[in-house]
Scaffold this motif. Structure first.
Motif, PDB file in Angstrom:
ATOM      1  N   THR A   1       0.844  -1.190   0.000  1.00  0.00           N
ATOM      2  CA  THR A   1       0.000   0.000   0.000  1.00  0.00           C
ATOM      3  C   THR A   1       0.877   1.235   0.000  1.00  0.00           C
ATOM      4  O   THR A   1       1.838   1.323   0.772  1.00  0.00           O
TER       5      THR A   1
ATOM      6  N   THR B   1      -2.605  -0.002  -4.342  1.00  0.00           N
ATOM      7  CA  THR B   1      -2.815  -1.157  -3.474  1.00  0.00           C
ATOM      8  C   THR B   1      -2.626  -2.406  -4.322  1.00  0.00           C
ATOM      9  O   THR B   1      -3.258  -2.553  -5.369  1.00  0.00           O
TER      10      THR B   1
ATOM     11  N   ASP C   1      -7.258   2.143  -4.064  1.00  0.00           N
ATOM     12  CA  ASP C   1      -7.581   1.183  -3.011  1.00  0.00           C
ATOM     13  C   ASP C   1      -7.567  -0.257  -3.510  1.00  0.00           C
ATOM     14  O   ASP C   1      -7.878  -1.178  -2.753  1.00  0.00           O
TER      15      ASP C   1
END
Length: 344
Positions: free
Chosen positions: A63, A77, A170
């Motif tokens: 991340t 991510t 994400d």
């Protein structure tokens, strides 16, 4: 305004621009999310220290968060694909969730399911995280043959819908059409723009005609399996003018024919033709723009350039236009600082 900041987590390894946070150090960061190719990736250069922080390994969750001083955002991510070491540096290559789809062999048959429902099932089978998944057309029947990996099947479904496939910061996988409306981000030319390389090229295709198969248009849905000699009733077309406006039932000068047996009615074929043209129309310009680091930009976002000097060549191309980001690359290092590159 606060300064530029970063946080990196790779398995048990952590590095941060904040003092006393983390157990390692990072020399450079480069991460890319894209609608093109086989997905996004990141390149990290870690500094070897006497403290011997935990070493990243393939498969470690990764991340990356960047902050331009106006608020941070997670820009990547994924997981480690490769790591290697030099005398004083360790290099880490990470990949996003689309790689999981690219590794998965699938086969199956579906009845009365939408393109989005099939795509969602494949994303879940691959172990990736589902983001925005739009429905698209509903297929009376749809077969996935083993050979192409799950990613190629999802991309082919997207082509039939006029959608794109990509991940966000994400790590969520999105299967969606270009969103309409105004700009999500605006960059003042003299203050924020570092480099531009834009071009407007003559389109290779200004019209699409989709041909399906089956007799559903004339004989009813119970006759979708029938083959007919005249396909006129199960075809549809759309075109685009010089202003990138889609004409639902027109015929362009540079028509492309698409044959798709999953289309069983003329309405479905026409819908696919319009969707394919709308996707082409979402790219009025090609090229790139580099700006001072802007971590909140992601694929699918719409951007514009403000206050372009009237005598600047870019003004004639980009003034008043909203451009849709297909690829975004964030780079942070000692040489260039924090730079965001958007490709269209």
């Amino acid at each position: 305004m606060a300064g530029i900041a970063y946080d990196v987590k790779i398995g048990a390894f952590q590095a941060s621009s904040h003092p006393q946070r983390g157990n390692g150090q990072v020399r450079s960061i480069s991460c890319t999310l894209t609608m093109d190719g086989s997905g996004g990736h990141c390149y990290l250069e870690l500094i070897a220290t006497g403290a011997s922080p935990p070493q990243p390994r393939p498969g470690d969750a990764t991340t990356i968060t960047l902050d331009d001083g106006n608020g941070g955002a997670t820009v990547f991510t994924g997981e480690v694909q490769e790591n290697k070491a030099a005398a004083d540096t360790a290099f880490v290559v990470g990949v996003d969730g689309l790689t999981k789809l690219a590794r998965l062999d699938v086969e199956g048959a579906y009845e009365q399911m939408s393109a989005g429902a099939i795509a969602k099932e494949l994303i879940q089978k691959a172990g990736a995280t589902v983001g925005t998944v739009e429905d698209g057309p509903k297929f009376p029947s749809y077969v996935l043959h083993r050979g192409p990996r799950a990613l190629r099947h999802v991309q082919q479904l997207a082509e039939q819908c006029g959608f794109d496939v990509y991940t966000d910061g994400d790590g969520k996988v999105h299967f969606a059409a270009p969103k309409p409306g105004g700009a999500d981000h605006a960059f003042t030319y003299a203050e924020q723009v570092l480099r531009t390389g834009l071009q407007q090229v003559a389109t290779a295709v200004d019209g699409i005609q989709v041909w399906g198969e089956g007799a559903a248009s004339t004989q009813g849905t119970e006759k979708t399996h029938w083959l007919i000699k005249d396909l006129a009733s199960v075809s549809g077309k759309a075109s685009m003018d010089e202003a990138f406006t889609v004409k639902p039932a027109s015929e362009g000068k540079l028509m492309r024919e698409v044959r798709d047996g999953a289309m069983r009615t003329g309405e479905d074929a026409a819908t696919q033709a319009r969707a394919r043209m709308a996707l082409l129309a979402s790219r009025p310009l090609r090229g790139f723009v580099e700006v001072l680091g802007s971590p909140k930009v992601k694929p699918g976002d719409r951007v514009k350039l403000d206050a372009i000097p009237t005598t600047h060549p870019v003004n004639a191309l980009a003034s008043g236009k909203v451009l849709r980001v297909r690829t975004v690359r964030h780079t942070l290092n000692m040489k260039t600082g924090f730079v965001t590159r958007m490709e269209f």
